[in-house]
Design a protein around this motif. Sequence first.
Motif, short mmCIF file in Angstrom:
data_model
loop_
_atom_site.label_atom_id
_atom_site.label_comp_id
_atom_site.label_asym_id
_atom_site.label_seq_id
_atom_site.Cartn_x
_atom_site.Cartn_y
_atom_site.Cartn_z
N LEU A 129 20.86 13.56 38.27
CA LEU A 129 20.12 13.95 37.07
C LEU A 129 18.67 13.48 37.13
O LEU A 129 17.77 14.17 36.65
CB LEU A 129 20.81 13.38 35.82
CG LEU A 129 22.13 14.04 35.41
CD1 LEU A 129 22.76 13.28 34.25
CD2 LEU A 129 21.90 15.50 35.01
N LYS A 130 18.45 12.31 37.71
CA LYS A 130 17.08 11.81 37.85
C LYS A 130 16.25 12.70 38.77
O LYS A 130 15.07 12.95 38.52
CB LYS A 130 17.09 10.37 38.36
CG LYS A 130 17.52 9.35 37.31
CD LYS A 130 17.49 7.94 37.87
CE LYS A 130 17.84 6.91 36.79
NZ LYS A 130 17.85 5.53 37.32
N LYS B 229 15.46 15.79 36.84
CA LYS B 229 14.41 15.50 35.85
C LYS B 229 13.04 15.45 36.51
O LYS B 229 12.06 15.99 35.97
CB LYS B 229 14.70 14.19 35.13
CG LYS B 229 13.64 13.82 34.11
CD LYS B 229 13.81 12.40 33.61
CE LYS B 229 12.57 11.97 32.84
NZ LYS B 229 12.60 10.55 32.45
N GLN B 230 12.94 14.80 37.66
CA GLN B 230 11.66 14.71 38.35
C GLN B 230 11.14 16.09 38.74
O GLN B 230 9.95 16.38 38.62
CB GLN B 230 11.78 13.82 39.59
CG GLN B 230 11.86 12.34 39.28
CD GLN B 230 10.69 11.86 38.43
OE1 GLN B 230 10.85 11.48 37.27
NE2 GLN B 230 9.50 11.87 39.01
N LEU C 131 11.92 18.92 37.23
CA LEU C 131 11.55 19.59 35.98
C LEU C 131 10.19 19.11 35.50
O LEU C 131 9.34 19.93 35.10
CB LEU C 131 12.62 19.32 34.92
CG LEU C 131 12.30 19.83 33.51
CD1 LEU C 131 12.19 21.35 33.50
CD2 LEU C 131 13.35 19.35 32.51
N LEU C 132 9.96 17.79 35.55
CA LEU C 132 8.68 17.25 35.10
C LEU C 132 7.52 17.78 35.94
O LEU C 132 6.46 18.11 35.40
CB LEU C 132 8.70 15.72 35.18
CG LEU C 132 9.15 14.98 33.92
CD1 LEU C 132 9.23 13.49 34.17
CD2 LEU C 132 8.22 15.27 32.75
N GLN D 116 3.63 10.77 30.38
CA GLN D 116 4.34 11.52 31.41
C GLN D 116 3.38 12.09 32.45
O GLN D 116 3.65 12.07 33.65
CB GLN D 116 5.16 12.66 30.78
CG GLN D 116 6.32 12.19 29.91
CD GLN D 116 7.33 11.36 30.68
OE1 GLN D 116 7.52 11.54 31.89
NE2 GLN D 116 7.99 10.43 29.99
N ARG E 283 11.37 19.06 26.26
CA ARG E 283 12.17 19.37 27.46
C ARG E 283 12.42 18.10 28.27
O ARG E 283 13.51 17.89 28.80
CB ARG E 283 11.42 20.40 28.32
CG ARG E 283 11.30 21.78 27.69
CD ARG E 283 12.60 22.58 27.80
NE ARG E 283 12.90 22.94 29.16
CZ ARG E 283 12.46 24.06 29.77
NH1 ARG E 283 11.66 24.89 29.11
NH2 ARG E 283 12.79 24.32 31.01
N GLN E 284 11.40 17.25 28.37
CA GLN E 284 11.55 15.99 29.10
C GLN E 284 12.58 15.09 28.41
O GLN E 284 13.43 14.50 29.06
CB GLN E 284 10.20 15.28 29.20
CG GLN E 284 10.21 14.00 30.02
CD GLN E 284 10.51 12.78 29.18
OE1 GLN E 284 10.26 12.77 27.98
NE2 GLN E 284 11.05 11.76 29.80
N ALA F 210 16.16 16.19 29.07
CA ALA F 210 16.64 15.77 30.40
C ALA F 210 16.97 14.28 30.41
O ALA F 210 17.96 13.85 31.00
CB ALA F 210 15.59 16.10 31.46
N GLN F 211 16.13 13.48 29.72
CA GLN F 211 16.36 12.04 29.69
C GLN F 211 17.62 11.70 28.89
O GLN F 211 18.33 10.75 29.22
CB GLN F 211 15.15 11.32 29.10
CG GLN F 211 15.24 9.81 29.12
CD GLN F 211 15.39 9.24 30.53
OE1 GLN F 211 14.68 9.64 31.44
NE2 GLN F 211 16.31 8.30 30.71
N GLN G 33 20.38 13.31 28.76
CA GLN G 33 21.55 13.46 29.64
C GLN G 33 21.72 12.21 30.52
O GLN G 33 22.84 11.72 30.71
CB GLN G 33 21.39 14.68 30.53
CG GLN G 33 21.38 16.01 29.79
CD GLN G 33 21.26 17.17 30.75
OE1 GLN G 33 22.07 17.34 31.67
NE2 GLN G 33 20.24 17.99 30.56
#
Length: 442
Positions: free
Chosen positions: A190-191, A194-195, A197-198, A350, A397-398, A401-402, A404
């Motif tokens: 997931l991390k 997330k990265q 996606l960011l 971010q 959105r960030q 993700a966090q 989760q």
Amino acid sequence: MSKTIDWTSCTVKDVIERHFCGPSPDCEERQIFAPEEWGVLKTTAITWSGWNERAHKVLPKELWGQSKIEVNAGDVLVTKAGPRTRVGVVCHVPSTRSQLVVSGKMIGLRPISGVVNASFLAGLLARQEQQKYIHDRTTGMAESQVNFANEVLLDTPLRIPPIQEQDVIAKVLDTLDTAIRETESIIDKLKVVKQGLLQDLLTRGVDANGELRPPQNEAPQLYKQSPLGWIPRAWDVEQLGQILAESTRSGLYKPSSFHGRGPFMVQMGGLFTGEAVDFSSATQIQVSPSELGIFGLNIGDLLFARRSLVFEGAGLCVIVRHLPGPSTFESSIIRARVRETVALPEFVCQFLRGKASSAQRRTLIRQVAVSGVSSDDIRQLFIAIPSLSEQELIVARQHSAQEQINLEQSTVSKLRKQKSGLMNDLLTGRIRVMPLLETTAP
């Protein structure tokens, strides 16, 4: 009558075939890849989360072939030198690749089959009582570098039940360990997601429908060149100093006579545990009302590490997301407050932690005894500025993700607490598994 009357008192040396330590030579900083190569373990191979065979370095050729100190499946490993928090760490080796040896900073234990279950032994050595025995006999000039003699571990007292009971206890604990490892694997994935996606959010942004814009090579008409590279045409670029509500400020120094009372003061360690300031390492420092007014913290403040022993840490940005009470920050930290009519603090944080900003920050870091940046350096950092509404969508959105990740981390925390409670009950005999043995007997 004691529930553990059939348990045996012994020491570690009574239940192992042998113990072994290895060398700590200068090595290439890479893993082994050729079939003939041998590797030596780093202490990070031994963690409270379990065994990590990937944490090793290739040995010099003249040290290959030392099978007497090679780690086998079923061994128990214990760290014995390093920072206090990394000494006495125990793990069981359920399986391993061949040709990995222990270093001089750890001890390998080979349990006697039929006397002690390896996973059970690792659990016993991780208990508070055994850990205290070891740490009470650990020496060193500073907490950053301590060690204990092999005999300390070998003389550590134990109480063990019959092997059949050990096997059942180990199976229970191994089941929880498996669940913990699987959840941690989900968190790691997931991390990574997330990265990725960011990176997309901070370079492509989202359109009015909340969807990621197509990449620049697919829709060049939507992008323009900037000091940060390609950015959406609707975005502006400003230096951080141009969007601040007030000038950046370095923190406060107070002598030791002021310590131990008063508001919290964020220390450097609180800047390196995640995106938000961690107050767990904060100290209480007495300050005057005027000092609190000048050096106080608000939710949404951005903090930067002015210096760092690690290159990547210098100038790293974190955000204040909560306050445990009135708080200040120490002199090695820089505070920045953005004008929220122009930019959201969460978005700026971010962006400054993203790939493009990290690349420009690295060019500003000065390396002497420690790596460092100045307030002027921080103010020069370029920031891409979408509209406030788009910033809100990106932050949302960030956060999604966090959330989760946070959910899975909460699951791991619950599993660890469950395991800790079971270890305390099962490994001391407070709760016996004999009824389970009786019901499963043929």
